[in-house]
Design a protein around this motif. Structure first.
Motif, PDB file in Angstrom:
ATOM      1  N   LEU A  89       0.820  -1.209   0.000  1.00  0.00           N
ATOM      2  CA  LEU A  89       0.000   0.000   0.000  1.00  0.00           C
ATOM      3  C   LEU A  89       0.854   1.260   0.000  1.00  0.00           C
ATOM      4  O   LEU A  89       0.439   2.299  -0.510  1.00  0.00           O
ATOM      5  CB  LEU A  89      -0.933   0.015   1.207  1.00  0.00           C
ATOM      6  CG  LEU A  89      -2.029  -1.051   1.235  1.00  0.00           C
ATOM      7  CD1 LEU A  89      -2.865  -0.907   2.509  1.00  0.00           C
ATOM      8  CD2 LEU A  89      -2.907  -0.992   0.014  1.00  0.00           C
ATOM      9  N   ASN A  90       2.064   1.151   0.536  1.00  0.00           N
ATOM     10  CA  ASN A  90       2.971   2.299   0.565  1.00  0.00           C
ATOM     11  C   ASN A  90       3.626   2.559  -0.790  1.00  0.00           C
ATOM     12  O   ASN A  90       4.349   3.535  -0.939  1.00  0.00           O
ATOM     13  CB  ASN A  90       4.049   2.093   1.621  1.00  0.00           C
ATOM     14  CG  ASN A  90       3.467   1.967   3.002  1.00  0.00           C
ATOM     15  OD1 ASN A  90       2.496   2.637   3.337  1.00  0.00           O
ATOM     16  ND2 ASN A  90       4.031   1.101   3.810  1.00  0.00           N
ATOM     17  N   TYR A  96      -4.783   2.823   7.395  1.00  0.00           N
ATOM     18  CA  TYR A  96      -4.120   2.762   6.091  1.00  0.00           C
ATOM     19  C   TYR A  96      -4.212   4.006   5.219  1.00  0.00           C
ATOM     20  O   TYR A  96      -3.382   4.196   4.335  1.00  0.00           O
ATOM     21  CB  TYR A  96      -4.667   1.580   5.281  1.00  0.00           C
ATOM     22  CG  TYR A  96      -4.455   0.248   5.949  1.00  0.00           C
ATOM     23  CD1 TYR A  96      -3.170  -0.260   6.109  1.00  0.00           C
ATOM     24  CD2 TYR A  96      -5.526  -0.484   6.427  1.00  0.00           C
ATOM     25  CE1 TYR A  96      -2.968  -1.483   6.737  1.00  0.00           C
ATOM     26  CE2 TYR A  96      -5.331  -1.710   7.042  1.00  0.00           C
ATOM     27  CZ  TYR A  96      -4.046  -2.200   7.197  1.00  0.00           C
ATOM     28  OH  TYR A  96      -3.862  -3.399   7.815  1.00  0.00           O
ATOM     29  N   SER A  97      -5.209   4.852   5.388  1.00  0.00           N
ATOM     30  CA  SER A  97      -5.425   5.914   4.403  1.00  0.00           C
ATOM     31  C   SER A  97      -4.290   6.940   4.362  1.00  0.00           C
ATOM     32  O   SER A  97      -3.941   7.418   3.285  1.00  0.00           O
ATOM     33  CB  SER A  97      -6.767   6.609   4.617  1.00  0.00           C
ATOM     34  OG  SER A  97      -6.802   7.298   5.840  1.00  0.00           O
ATOM     35  N   THR A 149     -13.130   4.404   0.926  1.00  0.00           N
ATOM     36  CA  THR A 149     -12.826   3.428   1.966  1.00  0.00           C
ATOM     37  C   THR A 149     -13.882   3.521   3.059  1.00  0.00           C
ATOM     38  O   THR A 149     -14.846   4.272   2.935  1.00  0.00           O
ATOM     39  CB  THR A 149     -11.399   3.658   2.518  1.00  0.00           C
ATOM     40  OG1 THR A 149     -11.021   2.547   3.332  1.00  0.00           O
ATOM     41  CG2 THR A 149     -11.270   4.962   3.278  1.00  0.00           C
ATOM     42  N   VAL A 207     -10.278   8.035  -3.774  1.00  0.00           N
ATOM     43  CA  VAL A 207     -10.088   6.840  -2.957  1.00  0.00           C
ATOM     44  C   VAL A 207     -11.313   6.709  -2.058  1.00  0.00           C
ATOM     45  O   VAL A 207     -11.647   7.633  -1.322  1.00  0.00           O
ATOM     46  CB  VAL A 207      -8.802   6.933  -2.107  1.00  0.00           C
ATOM     47  CG1 VAL A 207      -8.650   5.706  -1.215  1.00  0.00           C
ATOM     48  CG2 VAL A 207      -7.579   7.111  -3.003  1.00  0.00           C
ATOM     49  N   LEU A 211     -10.282   1.245  -1.403  1.00  0.00           N
ATOM     50  CA  LEU A 211      -9.312   0.860  -0.375  1.00  0.00           C
ATOM     51  C   LEU A 211     -10.072   0.037   0.650  1.00  0.00           C
ATOM     52  O   LEU A 211     -10.651   0.559   1.594  1.00  0.00           O
ATOM     53  CB  LEU A 211      -8.666   2.097   0.254  1.00  0.00           C
ATOM     54  CG  LEU A 211      -7.630   1.850   1.350  1.00  0.00           C
ATOM     55  CD1 LEU A 211      -6.493   0.966   0.852  1.00  0.00           C
ATOM     56  CD2 LEU A 211      -7.089   3.177   1.875  1.00  0.00           C
ATOM     57  N   PHE A 223      -1.368   5.503   2.387  1.00  0.00           N
ATOM     58  CA  PHE A 223      -1.856   5.231   1.034  1.00  0.00           C
ATOM     59  C   PHE A 223      -1.926   6.523   0.230  1.00  0.00           C
ATOM     60  O   PHE A 223      -1.386   6.617  -0.876  1.00  0.00           O
ATOM     61  CB  PHE A 223      -3.226   4.566   1.123  1.00  0.00           C
ATOM     62  CG  PHE A 223      -3.732   4.002  -0.165  1.00  0.00           C
ATOM     63  CD1 PHE A 223      -3.302   2.759  -0.607  1.00  0.00           C
ATOM     64  CD2 PHE A 223      -4.669   4.690  -0.918  1.00  0.00           C
ATOM     65  CE1 PHE A 223      -3.786   2.220  -1.791  1.00  0.00           C
ATOM     66  CE2 PHE A 223      -5.156   4.157  -2.095  1.00  0.00           C
ATOM     67  CZ  PHE A 223      -4.710   2.917  -2.538  1.00  0.00           C
ATOM     68  N   SER A 255       1.533   7.965  -0.561  1.00  0.00           N
ATOM     69  CA  SER A 255       2.182   7.318  -1.696  1.00  0.00           C
ATOM     70  C   SER A 255       1.647   7.864  -3.017  1.00  0.00           C
ATOM     71  O   SER A 255       2.418   8.131  -3.945  1.00  0.00           O
ATOM     72  CB  SER A 255       1.983   5.803  -1.639  1.00  0.00           C
ATOM     73  OG  SER A 255       2.479   5.190  -2.819  1.00  0.00           O
ATOM     74  N   ILE A 286       1.679   2.187  -3.798  1.00  0.00           N
ATOM     75  CA  ILE A 286       0.599   2.220  -4.781  1.00  0.00           C
ATOM     76  C   ILE A 286       0.839   3.263  -5.870  1.00  0.00           C
ATOM     77  O   ILE A 286       0.562   3.029  -7.038  1.00  0.00           O
ATOM     78  CB  ILE A 286      -0.786   2.428  -4.101  1.00  0.00           C
ATOM     79  CG1 ILE A 286      -1.923   2.313  -5.120  1.00  0.00           C
ATOM     80  CG2 ILE A 286      -0.847   3.736  -3.352  1.00  0.00           C
ATOM     81  CD1 ILE A 286      -2.088   0.952  -5.748  1.00  0.00           C
TER      82      ILE A 286
END
Length: 132
Positions: A26-27, A56-57, A48, A46, A109, A60, A63, A29
Motif C-alpha cells: 500500500l505504501n 491505512y489511508s 474506503t 479513494v 481501499l 496510502f 504514496s 501504490i
C-alpha cells in the motif's frame, strides 16, 4: 519499480490484469499505478470505510501524492445495508466535487461493500472510468 512483489495474471478475453501482492504494498501504490500507465496529475478518488481508513489511508494517500497524483478521500459507512443507491450517490457526489474526468481513477481501499460500491460507481461515472 516494485520489488519483492508476487504477480498473479488474470487473463480475460478483454481487459486482463494482474493481482499484485507485496508486503507493505500500500505504501507503493503510486509507483505501481505509474508503472501501469497512469500519468502524474491523474485525479483519483479513494473510497474506503472508517475501519480501513484509520490504519491505512494516510500512508496510502501519501504514496499517491508522492507520485504526483491529485487525490481525494471519501469514507463511507461499512455494512451490507450500505449497498444501495444512496451510497452510489455519495460516491458520485465526491467524484463531481473532485472533478473526475474520463481519464480519472477510483480506488476501493478495502473490500466488500467498499469494493462493490466503488466498482459500480466507477462503471456508471461518465460512462465508466478506471477502477482499482
Amino acid at each position: 519499480m516494485i520489488s519483492n512483489a508476487h504477480r498473479i495474471p488474470v487473463s480475460l478475453s478483454r481487459n486482463s490484469y494482474e493481482v499484485v501482492i507485496q508486503s507493505g504494498g500500500l505504501n507503493h501504490i503510486g509507483e505501481h499505478l505509474q508503472s501501469i500507465g497512469f500519468k502524474t496529475g491523474t485525479k483519483i478518488l479513494v473510497v474506503t470505510n472508517p475501519d480501513v481508513a484509520k490504519p491505512y489511508s494516510k500512508s496510502f494517500l501519501e504514496s499517491l501524492r508522492k507520485s504526483g497524483f491529485n487525490t481525494n478521500l471519501l469514507v463511507i459507512d461499512a455494512g451490507e445495508a450500505k449497498k444501495n443507491q444512496k451510497t452510489v450517490l455519495l460516491i458520485h457526489d465526491a467524484a463531481f466535487k473532485a472533478k473526475l474526468e474520463r481519464g480519472s481513477l477510483m480506488i476501493a481501499l478495502g473490500g466488500g461493500v467498499v469494493g462493490d460500491m466503488t466498482g459500480f460507481a466507477a462503471a456508471t461515472w461518465l460512462r465508466g472510468i478506471a477502477v482499482v
